[in-house]
Motif scaffolding. Sequence first.
Motif, mmCIF file in Angstrom:
data_model
loop_
_atom_site.group_PDB
_atom_site.id
_atom_site.type_symbol
_atom_site.label_atom_id
_atom_site.label_comp_id
_atom_site.label_asym_id
_atom_site.label_seq_id
_atom_site.Cartn_x
_atom_site.Cartn_y
_atom_site.Cartn_z
ATOM 1 N N LYS A 104 -7.580 -3.331 11.673
ATOM 2 C CA LYS A 104 -7.383 -3.033 10.249
ATOM 3 C C LYS A 104 -7.789 -4.223 9.389
ATOM 4 O O LYS A 104 -8.364 -4.054 8.313
ATOM 5 C CB LYS A 104 -5.928 -2.644 9.977
ATOM 6 C CG LYS A 104 -5.693 -2.217 8.549
ATOM 7 C CD LYS A 104 -4.319 -1.638 8.345
ATOM 8 C CE LYS A 104 -4.166 -1.187 6.899
ATOM 9 N NZ LYS A 104 -2.858 -0.621 6.627
ATOM 10 N N GLN A 130 -1.040 -10.488 5.053
ATOM 11 C CA GLN A 130 -0.003 -9.451 4.883
ATOM 12 C C GLN A 130 -0.041 -8.873 3.471
ATOM 13 O O GLN A 130 0.097 -7.668 3.295
ATOM 14 C CB GLN A 130 1.386 -10.021 5.181
ATOM 15 C CG GLN A 130 1.650 -10.306 6.633
ATOM 16 C CD GLN A 130 1.684 -9.043 7.466
ATOM 17 O OE1 GLN A 130 2.021 -7.964 7.008
ATOM 18 N NE2 GLN A 130 1.306 -9.180 8.721
ATOM 19 N N VAL A 131 -0.221 -9.736 2.488
ATOM 20 C CA VAL A 131 -0.251 -9.274 1.095
ATOM 21 C C VAL A 131 -1.550 -8.512 0.806
ATOM 22 O O VAL A 131 -1.524 -7.431 0.221
ATOM 23 C CB VAL A 131 -0.073 -10.459 0.119
ATOM 24 C CG1 VAL A 131 -0.347 -10.037 -1.316
ATOM 25 C CG2 VAL A 131 1.322 -11.046 0.246
ATOM 26 N N ALA A 132 -2.678 -9.069 1.251
ATOM 27 C CA ALA A 132 -3.980 -8.490 0.912
ATOM 28 C C ALA A 132 -4.295 -7.217 1.693
ATOM 29 O O ALA A 132 -4.847 -6.275 1.122
ATOM 30 C CB ALA A 132 -5.076 -9.527 1.151
ATOM 31 N N VAL A 133 -3.948 -7.186 2.972
ATOM 32 C CA VAL A 133 -4.371 -6.061 3.808
ATOM 33 C C VAL A 133 -3.258 -5.040 4.021
ATOM 34 O O VAL A 133 -3.493 -3.849 4.021
ATOM 35 C CB VAL A 133 -4.891 -6.573 5.181
ATOM 36 C CG1 VAL A 133 -5.277 -5.422 6.093
ATOM 37 C CG2 VAL A 133 -6.061 -7.521 4.985
ATOM 38 N N PHE A 134 -2.039 -5.534 4.200
ATOM 39 C CA PHE A 134 -0.927 -4.640 4.544
ATOM 40 C C PHE A 134 0.035 -4.412 3.379
ATOM 41 O O PHE A 134 1.176 -4.016 3.579
ATOM 42 C CB PHE A 134 -0.164 -5.199 5.748
ATOM 43 C CG PHE A 134 -1.003 -5.284 6.992
ATOM 44 C CD1 PHE A 134 -1.316 -4.147 7.714
ATOM 45 C CD2 PHE A 134 -1.498 -6.508 7.426
ATOM 46 C CE1 PHE A 134 -2.093 -4.225 8.855
ATOM 47 C CE2 PHE A 134 -2.272 -6.590 8.566
ATOM 48 C CZ PHE A 134 -2.579 -5.457 9.284
ATOM 49 N N ASN A 135 -0.409 -4.687 2.151
ATOM 50 C CA ASN A 135 0.377 -4.455 0.936
ATOM 51 C C ASN A 135 1.734 -5.157 0.962
ATOM 52 O O ASN A 135 2.726 -4.646 0.451
ATOM 53 C CB ASN A 135 0.564 -2.958 0.692
ATOM 54 C CG ASN A 135 -0.757 -2.248 0.512
ATOM 55 O OD1 ASN A 135 -1.649 -2.776 -0.151
ATOM 56 N ND2 ASN A 135 -0.905 -1.090 1.117
ATOM 57 N N GLY A 136 1.801 -6.315 1.599
ATOM 58 C CA GLY A 136 3.032 -7.110 1.616
ATOM 59 C C GLY A 136 4.121 -6.573 2.508
ATOM 60 O O GLY A 136 5.280 -6.995 2.412
ATOM 61 N N GLU A 137 3.771 -5.676 3.425
ATOM 62 C CA GLU A 137 4.767 -5.007 4.270
ATOM 63 C C GLU A 137 5.685 -5.990 5.007
ATOM 64 O O GLU A 137 6.890 -5.836 5.002
ATOM 65 C CB GLU A 137 4.035 -4.117 5.272
ATOM 66 C CG GLU A 137 4.947 -3.240 6.093
ATOM 67 C CD GLU A 137 4.136 -2.339 7.008
ATOM 68 O OE1 GLU A 137 4.497 -2.250 8.185
ATOM 69 O OE2 GLU A 137 3.148 -1.743 6.539
ATOM 70 N N ALA A 187 5.348 -9.513 4.609
ATOM 71 C CA ALA A 187 4.933 -10.792 4.041
ATOM 72 C C ALA A 187 6.034 -11.843 4.060
ATOM 73 O O ALA A 187 5.741 -13.043 4.066
ATOM 74 C CB ALA A 187 4.435 -10.585 2.613
#
Length: 146
Positions: free
Chosen positions: A59, A105-112, A114
């Motif tokens: 991802k 985490q912030v850029a790819v996983f929307n901070g899930e 983070a």
Amino acid sequence: MSETTAPVVPVTSVASATRGRRARIALRTVQVLLALFYGIASALPKLIANSYAVDSFEKIGWGSTGMYVIGVLELAGGVALLVPVLQSVAAVALSALMLGAFIVQVAVFNGENAATPLILIVPLVLIAWVRRDSTKDLLNLVRRRA
């Protein structure tokens, strides 16, 4: 009649020495726990190509090469946290790795997830600061070999 006297040690210095010893033990315990975390919980799934790790790195767009590189870096950092001459440098390097993990985490996983890398940075920065003399020892070793 001869009188023998023992040196008087202020109570505050005894208490301070006890606190200092406890603090050193606590910090070493944190180092061991972080080393175990990085070696087992974080690096191992990447190095054995756990499906969750594979999916995450796909991802991100880094594929298996990125996964193995990060896994090796985490394992090396975890081991280095246990080596006295490397502990401060390892803590700094792992902090940088965690900063990168936070950004991903912030850029790819929307901070899930983070918060996890940020939480891990706190004890790593403490280790780097308290064990900073080990960096001087490492520099002295490198200079002697050069």
